[in-house]
Design a protein around this motif. Structure first.
Motif, mmCIF file in Angstrom:
data_model
loop_
_atom_site.group_PDB
_atom_site.id
_atom_site.type_symbol
_atom_site.label_atom_id
_atom_site.label_comp_id
_atom_site.label_asym_id
_atom_site.label_seq_id
_atom_site.Cartn_x
_atom_site.Cartn_y
_atom_site.Cartn_z
ATOM 1 N N VAL A 414 52.603 28.733 49.477
ATOM 2 C CA VAL A 414 53.006 29.670 50.537
ATOM 3 C C VAL A 414 53.640 28.900 51.685
ATOM 4 C CG1 VAL A 414 52.193 31.346 52.235
ATOM 5 C CG2 VAL A 414 51.236 31.372 49.929
ATOM 6 N N LYS A 415 53.022 27.782 52.060
ATOM 7 C CA LYS A 415 53.550 26.952 53.158
ATOM 8 C C LYS A 415 54.959 26.459 52.827
ATOM 9 C CE LYS A 415 52.566 22.775 55.812
ATOM 10 N NZ LYS A 415 51.715 21.560 55.934
ATOM 11 N N TYR A 416 55.138 25.992 51.599
ATOM 12 C CA TYR A 416 56.458 25.518 51.167
ATOM 13 C C TYR A 416 57.467 26.671 51.198
ATOM 14 C CZ TYR A 416 60.198 23.834 48.142
ATOM 15 O OH TYR A 416 61.439 23.500 47.634
ATOM 16 N N GLY A 417 57.026 27.858 50.780
ATOM 17 C CA GLY A 417 57.902 29.025 50.775
ATOM 18 C C GLY A 417 58.350 29.416 52.173
ATOM 19 N N LEU A 418 57.435 29.329 53.135
ATOM 20 C CA LEU A 418 57.779 29.640 54.521
ATOM 21 C C LEU A 418 58.779 28.633 55.087
ATOM 22 C CD1 LEU A 418 54.250 30.630 55.911
ATOM 23 C CD2 LEU A 418 56.248 32.135 55.756
ATOM 24 N N GLU A 419 58.534 27.347 54.769
ATOM 25 C CA GLU A 419 59.431 26.297 55.252
ATOM 26 C C GLU A 419 60.812 26.404 54.615
ATOM 27 O OE1 GLU A 419 57.185 22.855 54.260
ATOM 28 O OE2 GLU A 419 55.921 22.930 56.067
ATOM 29 N N SER A 420 60.863 26.961 53.404
ATOM 30 C CA SER A 420 62.140 27.088 52.672
ATOM 31 C C SER A 420 62.792 28.455 52.877
ATOM 32 C CB SER A 420 61.891 26.867 51.168
ATOM 33 O OG SER A 420 61.231 25.643 50.941
ATOM 34 N N ASN A 421 62.154 29.284 53.728
ATOM 35 C CA ASN A 421 62.675 30.632 53.993
ATOM 36 C C ASN A 421 62.815 31.476 52.728
ATOM 37 O OD1 ASN A 421 62.970 30.373 56.848
ATOM 38 N ND2 ASN A 421 64.778 29.090 56.476
ATOM 39 N N LEU A 422 61.790 31.390 51.867
ATOM 40 C CA LEU A 422 61.799 32.211 50.654
ATOM 41 C C LEU A 422 61.651 33.687 51.030
ATOM 42 C CD1 LEU A 422 59.598 30.329 48.034
ATOM 43 C CD2 LEU A 422 62.078 30.500 48.094
ATOM 44 N N SER A 423 62.123 34.542 50.164
ATOM 45 C CA SER A 423 62.036 35.982 50.408
ATOM 46 C C SER A 423 60.592 36.466 50.324
ATOM 47 C CB SER A 423 62.893 36.739 49.383
ATOM 48 O OG SER A 423 62.419 36.474 48.078
ATOM 49 N N GLY A 424 60.320 37.621 50.944
ATOM 50 C CA GLY A 424 58.972 38.159 51.004
ATOM 51 C C GLY A 424 58.350 38.431 49.650
ATOM 52 N N ASP A 425 59.182 38.888 48.678
ATOM 53 C CA ASP A 425 58.615 39.203 47.357
ATOM 54 C C ASP A 425 58.081 37.951 46.666
ATOM 55 O OD1 ASP A 425 61.206 38.279 47.209
ATOM 56 O OD2 ASP A 425 61.702 39.418 45.400
ATOM 57 N N LEU A 426 58.752 36.797 46.861
ATOM 58 C CA LEU A 426 58.279 35.549 46.260
ATOM 59 C C LEU A 426 57.044 35.026 46.992
ATOM 60 C CD1 LEU A 426 61.694 33.758 45.581
ATOM 61 C CD2 LEU A 426 60.218 34.938 43.940
ATOM 62 N N LEU A 427 57.027 35.151 48.313
ATOM 63 C CA LEU A 427 55.844 34.750 49.083
ATOM 64 C C LEU A 427 54.627 35.580 48.671
ATOM 65 C CD1 LEU A 427 57.190 34.404 52.754
ATOM 66 C CD2 LEU A 427 56.326 32.556 51.304
ATOM 67 N N ALA A 428 54.861 36.867 48.444
ATOM 68 C CA ALA A 428 53.767 37.787 48.119
ATOM 69 C C ALA A 428 53.040 37.369 46.844
ATOM 70 C CB ALA A 428 54.305 39.212 47.974
ATOM 71 N N ILE A 429 53.766 36.813 45.884
ATOM 72 C CA ILE A 429 53.151 36.391 44.608
ATOM 73 C C ILE A 429 52.106 35.309 44.857
ATOM 74 C CG2 ILE A 429 53.592 35.264 42.391
ATOM 75 C CD1 ILE A 429 56.407 36.561 42.462
ATOM 76 N N ASP A 430 52.470 34.283 45.646
ATOM 77 C CA ASP A 430 51.547 33.175 45.908
ATOM 78 C C ASP A 430 50.391 33.621 46.803
ATOM 79 O OD1 ASP A 430 53.083 31.375 44.426
ATOM 80 O OD2 ASP A 430 54.385 30.940 46.135
ATOM 81 N N ILE A 431 50.658 34.528 47.747
ATOM 82 C CA ILE A 431 49.597 35.037 48.622
ATOM 83 C C ILE A 431 48.563 35.794 47.793
ATOM 84 C CG2 ILE A 431 49.055 36.604 50.521
ATOM 85 C CD1 ILE A 431 51.883 36.018 51.626
ATOM 86 N N ARG A 432 49.035 36.627 46.854
ATOM 87 C CA ARG A 432 48.112 37.379 45.997
ATOM 88 C C ARG A 432 47.214 36.440 45.193
ATOM 89 N NH1 ARG A 432 52.763 40.248 43.951
ATOM 90 N NH2 ARG A 432 53.316 41.962 45.367
ATOM 91 N N GLN A 433 47.798 35.342 44.695
ATOM 92 C CA GLN A 433 47.015 34.379 43.917
ATOM 93 C C GLN A 433 45.962 33.692 44.781
ATOM 94 O OE1 GLN A 433 47.450 35.332 40.605
ATOM 95 N NE2 GLN A 433 46.921 33.164 40.405
ATOM 96 N N ALA A 434 46.334 33.349 46.008
ATOM 97 C CA ALA A 434 45.361 32.729 46.927
ATOM 98 C C ALA A 434 44.219 33.697 47.211
ATOM 99 C CB ALA A 434 46.048 32.317 48.228
#
Length: 462
Positions: A414-434
């Motif tokens: 999630v941290k890497y995704g935020l730093e890379s400005n990933l889209s919300g749908d991709l961030l949501a996948i890792d957040i759900r897993q956490a």
């Protein structure tokens, strides 16, 4: 999973004693108990208030089995969240079995291992980590393991995980909401605040993961290997620490051919001492196997005690120092305590000479008990128990440790995704897993196989 029937089991240790406690839990617990209980007051058990105790007799038709006390706990104010009765009877094995068999013949089922605590979990009286702490509390045999289990059973670990999960869930909801308004290109979740949260969660997870190194040894006892050449007093030292004749002591070199282990509590912390075979060159096949095991035990130990005979120091000083360097070089991260034994047989001048050659040396006479208290103090000082003394959360459960590692891995994504400005749908996948791995710890995410594995390790009756 059957949870609507009534179960019965012996809640105290098996065997005869002054008293025994038999526990029933389920919808019919009170009504079944009432059928076979004759109160001295003549009142029906079913009509009594919760959390009251009643004197009477357990009867089977015209036969009186025993005079007992019955305690009533009505749902939901009970350990399991169901109706519960606890029968305190005399501790005869015959009486225990007669009462249990009577209830089994009349609508009860024998409880499985840990089934009372399983029902407490399923009925929301405990979360899963608290339920596991119950088993740890029962098996605790020193102050440290007891304190850790009590802290977890009171919900210290659970509340810390629940708080992190709730904060992450709030942001996850905002991220998910953004997906519903993808065409409008709006952001409901403040990315800077989210980065701060993810960073903080990562720090907490790392602290909990690091605490497992301490928690695991505190729970299971800190292994301490006692090593040295043959006939320097290793077995005598073990006996002195345990205050009993646990190991065979003899003047013949090579008496100890296999590792002997025993555990004692020092300052509330369990230490597991391992008396090993003396290290020397030998052609004896059996003794050689014992020496090989000595090095295996050093690998497993958290602390190493190197013992030598102070009478031989003057002649063998250089050999001792070489041996010490070998151990230090081979196991650089293991605390090493160097002990000169049999100091009652040498004079003050020889003692002073040893202290100059090896400044960290501890003087001891295992045979006379001289220096044993100093050794115990040194062992306590070597163990990092600051977090225990400060009542911080310490992880002792391997299942929790594994879930924390997986949660940290997802948080880093999630941290890497935020730093890379990933889209919300991709961030949501890792957040759900956490969130999933957080839920595994407290039991918000479970399956029958997981629950079966956990509660199978409980004793029957708890």
């Amino acid at each position: 999973m059957i949870v609507n029937d009534t179960i019965v089991a012996l809640a105290t240790a098996s065997g005869s004693g002054a008293i025994a406690v038999i526990r029933l839990s389920g919808k019919k617990a009170i009504s079944i108990g009432s059928k076979f209980f004759r109160s001295v007051s003549g009142k029906s058990l079913s009509a009594q208030k919760s959390h009251t105790v009643h004197l009477g007799h357990i009867i089977d038709g015209p036969r009186v089995i025993d005079e007992v006390l019955i305690t009533i706990f009505k749902n939901p104010q009970s350990y399991t969240g169901e109706d519960v009765i606890e029968i305190s009877c005399h501790g005869s094995i015959y009486i225990q079995q007669e009462i249990i068999q009577l209830f089994l013949r009349n609508g009860c089922r024998m409880a499985n291992a840990g089934e009372f605590t399983l029902r407490a979990f399923l009925n929301g009286k405990l979360d899963l980590s608290q339920a596991e702490a119950v088993a740890d509390l029962i098996s605790s045999d020193n102050e440290a393991s007891h304190q850790i289990a009590m802290q977890q059973m009171r919900g210290g670990f659970s509340s810390e995980i629940a708080k992190l999960r709730e904060e992450l869930l709030n942001f996850a909801s905002l991220i998910e909401l953004e997906l519903d308004f993808a065409e409008e290109d709006v952001e409901f979740a403040d990315r800077d605040q989210f980065k701060e949260l993810v960073e903080r969660i990562g720090l907490v997870l790392r602290r909990l993961i690091d605490s497992f190194a301490v928690g695991n040894v505190l729970k299971n006892g800190i292994p301490v290997a006692i090593v040295g050449e043959p006939n320097v007093g290793k077995s005598t030292l073990l006996n002195a620490l345990l205050n009993e004749e646990r190991a065979i002591v003899s003047d013949i070199a090579g008496t100890t051919r296999d590792a002997i282990e025993d555990e004692i509590a020092i300052g509330g912390i369990g230490f597991r001492f391992i008396d090993t075979a003396g290290i020397r060159d030998t052609k004896d096949v059996v003794e050689s196997i014992g020496i090989k095991k000595t090095f295996e035990k050093i690998e497993q130990a958290q602390v190493v005690i190197y013992l030598f005979n102070s009478e031989d120091f003057k002649v063998q000083c250089s050999e001792f120092k070489v041996e010490l360097e070998k151990i230090k070089n081979k196991y650089p991260l293991k605390p090493l305590i160097v002990i000169a034994n049999k100091i009652d047989k040498i004079d003050a001048e020889q003692i002073a000479e040893m202290q100059v050659e090896i400044p960290e040396i501890l003087l001891l006479s295992a045979k006379n008990g001289l220096g044993i208290d100093e050794l115990k103090s040194k062992l306590l000082n070597l163990i990092n128990t600051g977090s225990l003394r400060n009542n911080e959360t310490i992880v002792t459960n391997t299942r929790h440790y594994d879930a924390l590692l997986k949660a940290l891995e997802e948080i880093q994504k999630v941290k890497y995704g935020l730093e890379s400005n990933l889209s919300g749908d991709l961030l949501a996948i890792d957040i759900r897993q956490a969130l999933y791995h957080f839920g595994e710890i407290t039991g918000q995410v479970t399956n029958d196989e997981l629950l079966g594995n956990i509660f199978a390790n409980f004793c029957i009756g708890k």
